[in-house]
Design a protein around this motif. Sequence first.
Motif, PDB file in Angstrom:
ATOM      1  N   GLY A   1      37.538  66.215  57.597  1.00 53.95           N
ATOM      2  CA  GLY A   1      36.569  67.031  58.326  1.00 53.95           C
ATOM      3  C   GLY A   1      35.231  67.087  57.600  1.00 53.95           C
ATOM      4  O   GLY A   1      34.175  66.869  58.205  1.00 53.95           O
ATOM      5  N   ILE A   2      35.275  67.370  56.293  1.00 53.00           N
ATOM      6  CA  ILE A   2      34.010  67.431  55.546  1.00 53.00           C
ATOM      7  C   ILE A   2      33.363  66.047  55.522  1.00 53.00           C
ATOM      8  O   ILE A   2      32.148  65.913  55.658  1.00 53.00           O
ATOM      9  N   HIS A   3      34.197  65.013  55.410  1.00 47.74           N
ATOM     10  CA  HIS A   3      33.631  63.661  55.452  1.00 47.74           C
ATOM     11  C   HIS A   3      32.991  63.396  56.812  1.00 47.74           C
ATOM     12  O   HIS A   3      31.899  62.833  56.902  1.00 47.74           O
TER      13      HIS A   3
ATOM     14  N   LEU B   1      28.161  62.689  60.438  1.00 48.38           N
ATOM     15  CA  LEU B   1      27.202  63.195  61.429  1.00 48.38           C
ATOM     16  C   LEU B   1      25.839  63.419  60.791  1.00 48.38           C
ATOM     17  O   LEU B   1      24.804  63.031  61.359  1.00 48.38           O
ATOM     18  N   ALA B   2      25.850  64.041  59.596  1.00 49.44           N
ATOM     19  CA  ALA B   2      24.581  64.276  58.908  1.00 49.44           C
ATOM     20  C   ALA B   2      23.886  62.946  58.631  1.00 49.44           C
ATOM     21  O   ALA B   2      22.672  62.807  58.845  1.00 49.44           O
ATOM     22  N   GLY B   3      24.677  61.959  58.199  1.00 45.14           N
ATOM     23  CA  GLY B   3      24.115  60.644  57.917  1.00 45.14           C
ATOM     24  C   GLY B   3      23.502  60.022  59.160  1.00 45.14           C
ATOM     25  O   GLY B   3      22.394  59.473  59.117  1.00 45.14           O
TER      26      GLY B   3
ATOM     27  N   PRO C   1      12.053  56.961  52.105  1.00 44.29           N
ATOM     28  CA  PRO C   1      13.058  57.668  52.906  1.00 44.29           C
ATOM     29  C   PRO C   1      14.155  56.741  53.424  1.00 44.29           C
ATOM     30  O   PRO C   1      15.326  57.134  53.447  1.00 44.29           O
ATOM     31  N   VAL C   2      13.789  55.530  53.797  1.00 40.12           N
ATOM     32  CA  VAL C   2      14.795  54.601  54.326  1.00 40.12           C
ATOM     33  C   VAL C   2      15.815  54.291  53.222  1.00 40.12           C
ATOM     34  O   VAL C   2      17.027  54.324  53.456  1.00 40.12           O
ATOM     35  N   GLU C   3      15.304  54.019  52.043  1.00 43.78           N
ATOM     36  CA  GLU C   3      16.214  53.671  50.961  1.00 43.78           C
ATOM     37  C   GLU C   3      17.085  54.871  50.563  1.00 43.78           C
ATOM     38  O   GLU C   3      18.277  54.731  50.306  1.00 43.78           O
ATOM     39  N   GLY C   4      16.473  56.069  50.543  1.00 42.74           N
ATOM     40  CA  GLY C   4      17.229  57.270  50.189  1.00 42.74           C
ATOM     41  C   GLY C   4      18.362  57.529  51.165  1.00 42.74           C
ATOM     42  O   GLY C   4      19.513  57.757  50.768  1.00 42.74           O
ATOM     43  N   VAL C   5      18.025  57.472  52.443  1.00 45.82           N
ATOM     44  CA  VAL C   5      19.054  57.676  53.467  1.00 45.82           C
ATOM     45  C   VAL C   5      20.127  56.589  53.341  1.00 45.82           C
ATOM     46  O   VAL C   5      21.316  56.852  53.485  1.00 45.82           O
ATOM     47  N   GLY C   6      19.684  55.374  53.043  1.00 41.56           N
ATOM     48  CA  GLY C   6      20.633  54.281  52.869  1.00 41.56           C
ATOM     49  C   GLY C   6      21.622  54.577  51.745  1.00 41.56           C
ATOM     50  O   GLY C   6      22.835  54.392  51.911  1.00 41.56           O
ATOM     51  N   LEU C   7      21.098  55.071  50.613  1.00 45.78           N
ATOM     52  CA  LEU C   7      21.984  55.405  49.495  1.00 45.78           C
ATOM     53  C   LEU C   7      22.989  56.472  49.906  1.00 45.78           C
ATOM     54  O   LEU C   7      24.182  56.385  49.596  1.00 45.78           O
TER      55      LEU C   7
ATOM     56  N   VAL D   1      28.609  57.994  51.672  1.00 49.95           N
ATOM     57  CA  VAL D   1      29.519  58.451  52.726  1.00 49.95           C
ATOM     58  C   VAL D   1      30.590  57.383  52.973  1.00 49.95           C
ATOM     59  O   VAL D   1      31.786  57.685  53.095  1.00 49.95           O
ATOM     60  N   ASP D   2      30.151  56.144  52.997  1.00 49.65           N
ATOM     61  CA  ASP D   2      31.076  55.028  53.171  1.00 49.65           C
ATOM     62  C   ASP D   2      32.060  54.954  52.004  1.00 49.65           C
ATOM     63  O   ASP D   2      33.276  54.851  52.182  1.00 49.65           O
ATOM     64  N   LEU D   3      31.514  55.074  50.805  1.00 46.17           N
ATOM     65  CA  LEU D   3      32.333  54.979  49.591  1.00 46.17           C
ATOM     66  C   LEU D   3      33.425  56.053  49.573  1.00 46.17           C
ATOM     67  O   LEU D   3      34.575  55.791  49.234  1.00 46.17           O
ATOM     68  N   ILE D   4      33.045  57.277  49.969  1.00 49.14           N
ATOM     69  CA  ILE D   4      34.023  58.365  49.956  1.00 49.14           C
ATOM     70  C   ILE D   4      35.149  58.057  50.933  1.00 49.14           C
ATOM     71  O   ILE D   4      36.329  58.271  50.638  1.00 49.14           O
TER      72      ILE D   4
END
Lengths: 533, 254
Positions: B196-198, B203-205, B228-234, B239-242
């Motif tokens: 759920g938290i993930h 959604l936030a991502g 900003p693009v790179e930050g959001v990408g990181l 999120v993917d890694l988790i």
Amino acid sequence: MSHAATSAHTEHNYLNHQKGIWSWLTTLDHKRIGIMYFIAIMSFFLLGGIFALLVRAELFTPGKTLFSADVYNRMMTYHGAIMVFMVIVPGIPAIFGNFVLPIMIGAKDVAFPRLNLMSWYMLMIGALITGSTLFMDRVDTGWTFYTPYSSIKTGMGVIPMVLGVFIIGFSSILTGLNFIVTTHKLRAPGITMTRIPLMVWALYSTAILQVLATPVLAITLLLLVAEKTLGVGIFDPQLGGDPVLFQHFFWFYSHPAVYIMILPAMGVISELVATFSRKVIFGYTAIAYSSLAIAGVSFLVWGHHMFVSGQSEFAGLLFSVITMLVGVPTAIKLFNWIATMYRGSVRLDAPMLFALGFMFLFTIGGLTGVYLASTGMDIHFHDTYFVVAHFHYVMVGGTLMALMGALIYWFPKVTGKMTNDTLGRISWVFIFSGFNVTFYPQFILGAMGMPRRYYDYLPTFTELNQMSTVGSWLIGTGFIVGLVAVIHGLIAGEKAGNDPWGGKTLEWTIPSPPPHENFDKTPVVTGGPYEYR
Amino acid sequence: MSTANHAGFHHAHHFESAEHQYQSSKQGIWLFLVTEILMFGGLFVAYSIYHSLYPQIFHAGSKQLSITLGAVNTVVLLFSSFTMALGINFVQRGLRLKAIIALAVTIVCALIFMVVKYFEYTHKFHVGTVPGKYAYTDETRSTTKVAALVKEAGQVSAEEREHTLHMDEEEYKHLRLLNDTHNWPLFFGFYFVMSGIHGLHVLAGACLIFWVLLKVLRNKVGPEYYTPVEGVGLFWHVVDLIWIYLFPLLYLVG
């Protein structure tokens, strides 16, 4: 400075740079945000202080004095939660860190000004949500929200309370993150990491703790909410969970948080001792690295809160030894401050009195901590007033003394005006003596076996409790005198000039109050921060 | 039209240069990601403690999760990380149209992930494999909803189970295993909290990627300024890694 001759009206500084309440609420200036934090946190402090006085008043006599046990439990909870999460944790970093950190390293602002403003708003939102529970279902868990009481037994008011604290935690993380990047990236030319003032080292170490510890609190509180709403069973023994896990998680944050509270205070004391002794600080690197050492060790000691929770004897032994280890870097700082004062030209202005008060009270708090770190002694003292006295000596005697010292020390820089030194000293006398009258008897009460958190006590403990309550009135008076000193200073304070105390760090080289962008020209630094002689 | 025609970027007054600002922002984002990992770290610690205490609960619980759907979601997220990385690259090189496509595909992947999650969740609500007190039919926590369902399924033939209860033999077997396991709702407590938290992070991502997509559309980012693009990408990669840790932990380890 050529500005000094012109009147205050024509000076261009951060206070008159823009006008109107809206310009304050949308400001990105770290100095203004620091002042907004000051106003907010002092309001919380007043509220928490009133709760403290009420709790003490109730304990004036055994049995019912003023309120029912239920009201008492709630007041004690709000006193703790407000003071810890909204006053002592954000206190010095958010107010004075925001104001002086960028100036001390020669920067025009913190790295992320918008994020800085957002941190303030998050503190406000969190405080509103937490405060709103005063009018909701009761919250009587104490500030630690221990399970299973918080998760199964008590009212649903715990949920908004905990969510409020979660948001406040976010604010803390963002402030810490901002300070770390600011310290890494925005130092003026020549300011190497070993030339930054010790206040900055302290704030930097604190910021590391804020960033690394607070997320664990966040997930702990979220799990508590999940427990209460969904019954996920992670802490509920009936569902296979373990309530002690909550304690492990909680103290994995909250023990480092104790150093989030005290490290900035130590930074303030380093500044005060150097300035008011007119001497190069003794052992700069030792003080700087001991901040990092405290930050590091703080992550390994949470188990000393749980000596009687049924953890293994070996774990108890380990946590006991590591806990005592914290005394080493702390003592390094203390001895260095004393060595700085030795043969210095010590001036006992009000800020220095608060610094000396800090050293005195924090030493008592620290030494009694050694008793509590010894597993055998702890079994006797556990959950008694001895613990209450210990952590008040550390947190209040430490942090609030430093907060008052910092307030009077940087007041001229912030406002351009001096506070009245006599008022400052009177405030100190009341707070310092009142503090000892309040909390010293509690050591004795605890050793005699009076349990903490209780509404009622045995008649034997009456005299000492009354002494303690009278002491709380003295502290209250002291802070009121402090408030009078601030208001008097604002209205009728003498003009301060750039450097009223003879400080050597960068903030004293610019006008008071500072111009909008701190420095007209980026300073170039060629020496250490405390070059007295 | 390969070069973006965006407005010239001016760094903020307290930075020396655009590069200085970029480096500072990047450090801030990395520090924030550290806090994200630490927050999930608490959950991973709790999970591993309970997994070692009650291996049977986690075994029976993980059998209820669809490895197929989980694997599909893993592939979707991995692919979205790829398109996100492409998006950043395209923005850096000023390939505006390609960047828009890559970012849009990333958002679509996030939505696919959530839709699959939706089907997984609704199925759990349907059979009653939900956390804590909601898994029980009564206040006294004596019977679980799964027990009621297994009882009902036990009274009918295999074909009827297939038709009326939409339950194949495999699932029937797994539910019986679960029903025989004491205190299994604990597993679903972990499942719902962790996934759920993930999910909230996904959604936030997606919202954040949409935000940078708008920036690309409005020419606010390009080869000179793409922080900003790179930050959001990181953030998206974390999120993917988790999820890459959550998938084996929840679906496979049992």
